[in-house]
Design a protein around this motif. Structure first.
Motif, PDB file in Angstrom:
ATOM      1  N   VAL A 114       0.844  -1.192   0.000  1.00 59.11           N
ATOM      2  CA  VAL A 114       0.000   0.000   0.000  1.00 59.11           C
ATOM      3  C   VAL A 114       0.880   1.243   0.000  1.00 59.11           C
ATOM      4  O   VAL A 114       0.650   2.192  -0.765  1.00 59.11           O
ATOM      5  CB  VAL A 114      -0.944   0.006   1.219  1.00 59.11           C
ATOM      6  N   LEU A 127       1.190   4.145  -3.030  1.00 60.20           N
ATOM      7  CA  LEU A 127       0.849   5.544  -2.759  1.00 60.20           C
ATOM      8  C   LEU A 127       2.055   6.472  -2.800  1.00 60.20           C
ATOM      9  O   LEU A 127       1.894   7.693  -2.878  1.00 60.20           O
ATOM     10  CB  LEU A 127       0.153   5.652  -1.402  1.00 60.20           C
ATOM     11  N   LEU A 177      -6.273  -3.440  -1.667  1.00 59.77           N
ATOM     12  CA  LEU A 177      -5.555  -2.403  -2.401  1.00 59.77           C
ATOM     13  C   LEU A 177      -6.095  -2.254  -3.817  1.00 59.77           C
ATOM     14  O   LEU A 177      -6.070  -1.158  -4.398  1.00 59.77           O
ATOM     15  CB  LEU A 177      -4.056  -2.737  -2.440  1.00 59.77           C
ATOM     16  N   VAL A 204      -8.352   0.673  -4.357  1.00 59.87           N
ATOM     17  CA  VAL A 204      -7.700   1.964  -4.577  1.00 59.87           C
ATOM     18  C   VAL A 204      -7.269   2.077  -6.035  1.00 59.87           C
ATOM     19  O   VAL A 204      -7.492   3.098  -6.695  1.00 59.87           O
ATOM     20  CB  VAL A 204      -6.488   2.126  -3.641  1.00 59.87           C
ATOM     21  N   VAL A 210      -4.150   6.703   3.189  1.00 61.72           N
ATOM     22  CA  VAL A 210      -4.788   6.413   1.908  1.00 61.72           C
ATOM     23  C   VAL A 210      -5.625   7.594   1.431  1.00 61.72           C
ATOM     24  O   VAL A 210      -5.461   8.070   0.294  1.00 61.72           O
ATOM     25  CB  VAL A 210      -5.652   5.140   2.002  1.00 61.72           C
TER      26      VAL A 210
END
Length: 311
Positions: free
Chosen positions: A154, A158, A194, A197, A226
């Motif tokens: 994650v 990001l 994930l 996203v 997030v």
């Protein structure tokens, strides 16, 4: 239908697609959609499994959290803090005590030197977390290092870093896999962990129309890491999404701020996510197949995939 997975080690695509479709067929039968279940088992229902786990493998690297950049290590520690804070809201007794101890392990003790400090703190906190029986059952993690390795994905996504030889960062290359699968305008997009996203950002980029967007065990609502890192801001329902269903399990440690409709702005058509809780028994409730076996999850997928009549 398009499926996109979440955190974890690289998958065998056909094996994973088969596991997802089998679980979905089981859920469809429970929901009374026998025709759809039969189509899934026979292969008549077209399914595409989008795999990107291999993109996290860096040649020459060990494949552990020790390979993170400084920014990624910081994001990892913040991500784990988010998870613990969410769990603390409902925890009591010994579980609450252990969670507080784990959170304390994530706090730096004086000036930090180098990347290994936040990574080491994350591993220590993960070791403490896995001592809670409920949390150790919630995922597929057999050790703290495996848990941190998966959570680090994650952070790596990001961070918008790790460019390839052509200059494309990791997150862009991951979304590229889904862009390719969406070219055929699927009826249903199911995104786990994930992958939710990745899917949310890809749908915003592409504008492709999707009758049903379904998120399972999504970390989209995690406020410290997030949520503020999502693109575009402020978070809203992707323009081409006609219906968005978001499912969360009470024991899924990846999920935070479970009612996404409270925070996601509607798209131009007024569509927002609708969240609902499912309760899975046994171990590893974060896995996508646990969600797909639920009748309330499989039913809407069957209805969207077979819009011409009862399934």
């Amino acid at each position: 239908m398009v499926f996109i997975h979440g955190i974890g080690a690289p998958r065998q695509v056909e094996q994973e697609r088969s596991a997802w479709t089998s679980a979905l067929a089981e859920g469809a039968l429970a929901a009374g959609h026998s025709r759809f279940a039969s189509d899934l088992k026979s292969g008549a229902a077209e399914t595409v499994f989008v795999h990107y786990g291999d993109l996290f493998s860096v040649p020459g690297a060990q494949g552990t959290a020790d390979d993170l950049t400084e920014d990624e290590g910081r994001l990892l520690a913040e991500f784990m803090t988010d998870i613990i804070d969410e769990q603390l809201e409902d925890a009591e007794g010994d579980d609450a005590r252990v969670l507080r101890n784990a959170r304390a392990e994530l706090v730096p003790n004086g000036p930090e030197q180098g990347l290994l400090q936040p990574v080491g703190r994350s591993i220590n906190a993960a070791t403490t977390l896995l001592s809670i029986p409920g949390l150790s059952r919630a995922g597929q993690w057999l050790s703290a290092k495996l848990l941190v390795r998966d959570f680090a994905q994650v952070a790596r996504y990001l961070a918008r870093a790790e460019p390839d030889a052509a200059g494309h960062p990791l997150d862009d290359r991951i979304r590229g896999r889904l862009h390719f699968a969406l070219a055929n305008s699927p009826q249903v997009l199911v995104a786990h962990s994930l992958g939710s996203v990745v899917a949310w950002e890809t749908l915003h980029e592409s504008g492709v129309e999707v009758p049903l967007f379904m998120t399972l065990g999504s970390p989209l609502g995690m406020r410290s890491v997030v949520w503020p890192s999502l693109r575009p801001q402020p978070p809203s329902t992707p323009p081409g999404v006609a219906r968005w269903l978001n499912f969360w399990d009470r024991d899924d440690i990846i999920v935070a701020r479970r009612r996404l409709e409270r925070d996601v702005k509607p798209n131009a058509d007024g569509n927002q996510p609708v969240s609902a809780r499912v309760d899975s028994d046994g171990f590893w409730v974060h896995t996508a197949t646990k969600y797909l076996r639920q009748a309330q999850v499989a039913g809407p997928i069957a209805e969207a995939a077979l819009p011409d009549g009862p399934g």
